[in-house]
Write a protein that holds these residues in place. Structure first.
Motif, short mmCIF file in Angstrom:
data_model
loop_
_atom_site.label_atom_id
_atom_site.label_comp_id
_atom_site.label_asym_id
_atom_site.label_seq_id
_atom_site.Cartn_x
_atom_site.Cartn_y
_atom_site.Cartn_z
N PRO A 52 25.84 57.60 37.41
CA PRO A 52 25.68 56.34 38.15
C PRO A 52 26.58 55.23 37.63
O PRO A 52 27.14 54.46 38.43
N SER A 53 26.73 55.14 36.31
CA SER A 53 27.62 54.13 35.74
C SER A 53 29.07 54.40 36.12
O SER A 53 29.84 53.48 36.40
N LEU A 54 29.43 55.69 36.15
CA LEU A 54 30.79 56.06 36.54
C LEU A 54 31.05 55.70 38.00
O LEU A 54 32.12 55.16 38.34
N ILE A 55 30.09 56.00 38.88
CA ILE A 55 30.25 55.66 40.29
C ILE A 55 30.36 54.16 40.46
O ILE A 55 31.18 53.65 41.24
N ASN A 56 29.51 53.41 39.72
CA ASN A 56 29.60 51.95 39.76
C ASN A 56 30.99 51.48 39.34
O ASN A 56 31.57 50.58 39.96
N ALA A 57 31.52 52.10 38.28
CA ALA A 57 32.83 51.69 37.77
C ALA A 57 33.94 52.01 38.77
O ALA A 57 34.83 51.19 39.01
N VAL A 58 33.89 53.22 39.36
CA VAL A 58 34.93 53.62 40.30
C VAL A 58 34.88 52.77 41.57
O VAL A 58 35.92 52.29 42.05
N LEU A 59 33.67 52.59 42.11
CA LEU A 59 33.54 51.76 43.31
C LEU A 59 33.91 50.31 43.00
O LEU A 59 34.55 49.63 43.82
N GLY A 60 33.50 49.84 41.82
CA GLY A 60 33.86 48.49 41.41
C GLY A 60 35.36 48.33 41.29
O GLY A 60 35.94 47.31 41.67
N LEU A 61 36.01 49.36 40.76
CA LEU A 61 37.46 49.34 40.62
C LEU A 61 38.14 49.28 41.98
O LEU A 61 39.04 48.47 42.21
N ALA A 62 37.69 50.15 42.89
CA ALA A 62 38.28 50.17 44.24
C ALA A 62 38.03 48.86 44.97
O ALA A 62 38.95 48.29 45.60
#
Length: 275
Positions: free
Chosen positions: A115-125
């Motif tokens: 979940p933290s990774l998805i948050n980071a990737v979506l946040g990055l995009a």
């Protein structure tokens, strides 16, 4: 790990949907804070109401996601653990005990790290997309830094996998080393584990240091570019906040990548022990 995703697709779909909704809320915060600042400077409270509404919505989604996750992943771990021990009867106790702990690492990755990774990737995009509209030079700088970070960790990926393989080989021997009652054998085992840990830590430290240099250069450039291109305080604030968000993601995602490399190696060991 792919088999795990397919087998429990329904549960993962629910938890991932909640993760995406939560990530969307966090992505919007700098933009809404910037709007609130400009709104207050214009003697309007509308921006403050928008900020409060976003905050309440995001925290409610975050709480619900965590309540759902803890229960879903507990059931997954129990089922897979029982099946693995029953199917892996040919292995000795030391190997099965170690693999049960490794299985727990995989489940914890899906529950906590993913979940933290998805948050980071979506946040990055989302950050890059919004910056492309707010400040194009900063947007280009972020793309350059992102490419540099990806290149850095790609070059060291095989070395990370090799170190993790050595560490896991030792981990599977741990119960036998303890059960032997031989202090010398146990000492040699612990020293071997720590040598692999040190190698992983040193590689991580080197990558972190190089990556941080990239981020410092980006921050210095972004602050100057944001101040030069606009006189609206809210927009300048939003640009700087999004750059900080970008830096946070680009510093965090590589750690998840390294964790994924470790779990991929573990998955190979468990492939014959789980369905």
């Amino acid at each position: 790990m792919d088999v795990l995703l397919k087998r429990f697709a329904g549960r993962f779909a629910l938890t991932f949907s909640l993760v995406v909704l939560e990530a969307a809320g966090w992505i919007l915060f700098p933009l809404v804070i910037g709007r609130a600042i400009d709104s207050v400077l214009s003697d309007s409270a509308r921006g403050l109401y928008e900020l409060a509404g976003l905050g309440i919505m995001t925290i409610v989604i975050a709480i619900v996601r965590r309540l759902v996750d803890s229960r879903a992943y507990a059931r997954i771990y129990i089922r897979l653990g029982e099946e693995m021990v029953a199917r892996d009867e040919e292995s000795d106790t030391s190997t099965r005990t170690a693999r049960l702990g490794m299985l727990r690492e995989i489940v914890e990755f899906f529950e906590n790290s993913l979940p933290s990774l998805i948050n980071a990737v979506l946040g990055l995009a989302g950050t890059i997309l919004i910056l492309s509209a707010l400040n194009f030079p900063v947007f280009v700088a972020c793309l350059v830094v992102a490419c540099a970070t990806v290149t850095l960790y790609s070059l060291t990926g095989k070395l990370t996998t090799r170190y993790n393989e050595g560490l896991n080989d030792q981990y599977e021997r741990q119960v036998d080393a303890v059960h032997s009652g031989d202090p010398r054998r146990l000492r040699e085992h612990l020293r071997a584990m720590m040598r692999w840990n040190i190698r992983l830590s040193d590689l991580e430290a080197a990558n972190f240091g190089i990556n941080w240099v990239f981020m410092i250069c980006l921050l210095v450039f972004a602050v100057g570019a944001a101040a030069e291109q606009t006189l609206e305080y809210g927009v300048v604030f939003a640009v700087v906040m999004y750059v900080f968000q970008f830096v946070e993601s680009m510093m965090g995602i590589p750690f998840y990548y390294q964790e994924w490399l470790r779990l991929r190696e573990i998955s190979g060991r468990l492939a014959g022990a789980t369905p």
